[in-house]
Write a protein that holds these residues in place. Sequence first.
Motif, PDB file in Angstrom:
ATOM      1  N   TRP A 128      -5.942   1.261   4.861  1.00 58.15           N
ATOM      2  CA  TRP A 128      -4.761   1.766   5.202  1.00 58.15           C
ATOM      3  C   TRP A 128      -4.305   2.995   5.162  1.00 58.15           C
ATOM      4  CZ3 TRP A 128      -0.915   4.474   2.261  1.00 58.15           C
ATOM      5  CH2 TRP A 128       0.359   4.044   2.806  1.00 58.15           C
TER       6      TRP A 128
ATOM      7  N   TRP B  35       0.868  -1.364  -0.113  1.00 54.37           N
ATOM      8  CA  TRP B  35      -0.017  -0.085  -0.054  1.00 54.37           C
ATOM      9  C   TRP B  35       0.720   1.249  -0.187  1.00 54.37           C
ATOM     10  CZ3 TRP B  35      -4.189  -1.343  -1.535  1.00 54.37           C
ATOM     11  CH2 TRP B  35      -5.226  -2.582  -1.226  1.00 54.37           C
TER      12      TRP B  35
ATOM     13  N   PHE C 152      -7.334  -0.057   0.742  1.00 48.25           N
ATOM     14  CA  PHE C 152      -6.454   1.182   0.461  1.00 48.25           C
ATOM     15  C   PHE C 152      -6.959   2.227   1.474  1.00 48.25           C
ATOM     16  CE2 PHE C 152      -3.218   3.827  -0.830  1.00 48.25           C
ATOM     17  CZ  PHE C 152      -3.875   4.924  -1.207  1.00 48.25           C
TER      18      PHE C 152
END
Length: 508
Positions: free
Chosen positions: A120, A79, A117
Amino acid sequence: MRHVREILRLSLEAGLSTRMAGERAGVGPTTVRDMLKRFARSGLNWPVPAEMSDADLEACLYGLPGMKPGRRKQPEPDWSAVARELKRKHVTLQVLWEEYVAAHPDGYRYSRWCDLFRRWEGRLPLTMRQSHAGGEKMFVDYAGDTVPVVVDRRTGEVRDAHLFVAVLGGSSLSFACATWTEQFADWIEAHNGAFAFFGGVAHLLVPDNAKVAVIKACHFDPMVNRSYTDMARHYGTAVLPARPRKPRDKAKVEACVGIVERWVLGRLRNRIFYSLAEVNAAVAECITDLNDTRVLRQFSKTRRQLFEEIDAPNLKPLPAERWVHAEWKRCRVGLDYHIAIEHHHYSVPWRFARREVEARITTRTVEIFLDGERIAAHMRGSGNGRHTTIPEHMPSSHRRYREWTPVKIREEAARIGPMLSLLVEKIIEDRPHPEQGYRSCLGIIGLAKRFGAERLEAAARRALEIQARNYPSVKSILEKGLDKVPAREASDHTPIFHTNIRGSGYYN
């Protein structure tokens, strides 16, 4: 959140079909069917325990990180690499996901990939929400993209114009103009245009740490360009550069640059320009449209309306004259008490010879400073190798010599007597160039202080009689006293009278 508990309640408890349950929950029937299959594989029974939260229930079905049930088997992307790639131009999550799936066909689907994502990204350091008071700050920067301009219609030569952007923090009223370069002269001229556009001056200017604004970047005490500081002082404002490598300090203009690039460059992409004036006229139209017609959704007002309410009442008034760009240059004064600026020489008071000074150069003037005090000022001259000298800057001896102009030399000779005046004229006429006789005339006139005007007049008569038209001859006449002796007695050759000598009458 997928509303797992609500969908399960509608399907398993209310008995609704997958289509109707999806309509009630705002999802598609395929999502409902997939959720029911996952629930059946999870080993849970309906109703689920009351102490199980919605997040735990979703983790059991979809296998989120940190949860044992439903542990995922898909390859985990890097990521941090994804976040770095997103900072690059024209890169989106869709593009990065397609590259991920090409490398891992059994990887996450797009919606799940985006969701992971975002989760994160949520663990990254928080961004502080900045609030800007009306008229407090004006953020400035150059856009990354340029505008092509055809500068030669015959050859088709193209030159890029750079887009300067300024935005007020309170209302987000935006200004943009095109300049040929991003050098200091264009930077200052763009600021002048921004101040005129806003009709006032913000209390602070916030640029980045470009060399055109900041000489030496520093987190705590940056060294701002001296001319930039002078401009800010002229407008009654101050410069507060953003911290090095902290673009969020000027997030307002960073966002504005993106808006202007899409709003202006996107609309002008198919147009051909043949001058910078044409570019600026087109940019002004787009900026007017952006400020006056586009409504900001969070405020339900245009930028212009917000400006009139928030920024305009708090801006400082413009000074009577706009700032004139000036460059500073260190120079050393020569033995002739002049400094050289672009092949032209300007005088300073003679007592400052050999000193190091600073010159402030504008398009019209040259000002010379020593230790912060102005010691001379001149109108700007062309670079022709000539000198601009103020008489007051010269030593008294030099000034007296310079004051002896041809007119004054003739006037002084005439004041002493007609013979000296005639002698001066003859000396000037006899020389190949008149200026070659000026110094000889000055020397002869100066003899009046030593021998007196009356004797000098007599010596001039004697010099004219014997054709002695120079300074040494006149000085010799005075020193030997020949000016006091009649010309006939002073001559070494006395006339001879004899009967055999024919006189002048013989030839009549």
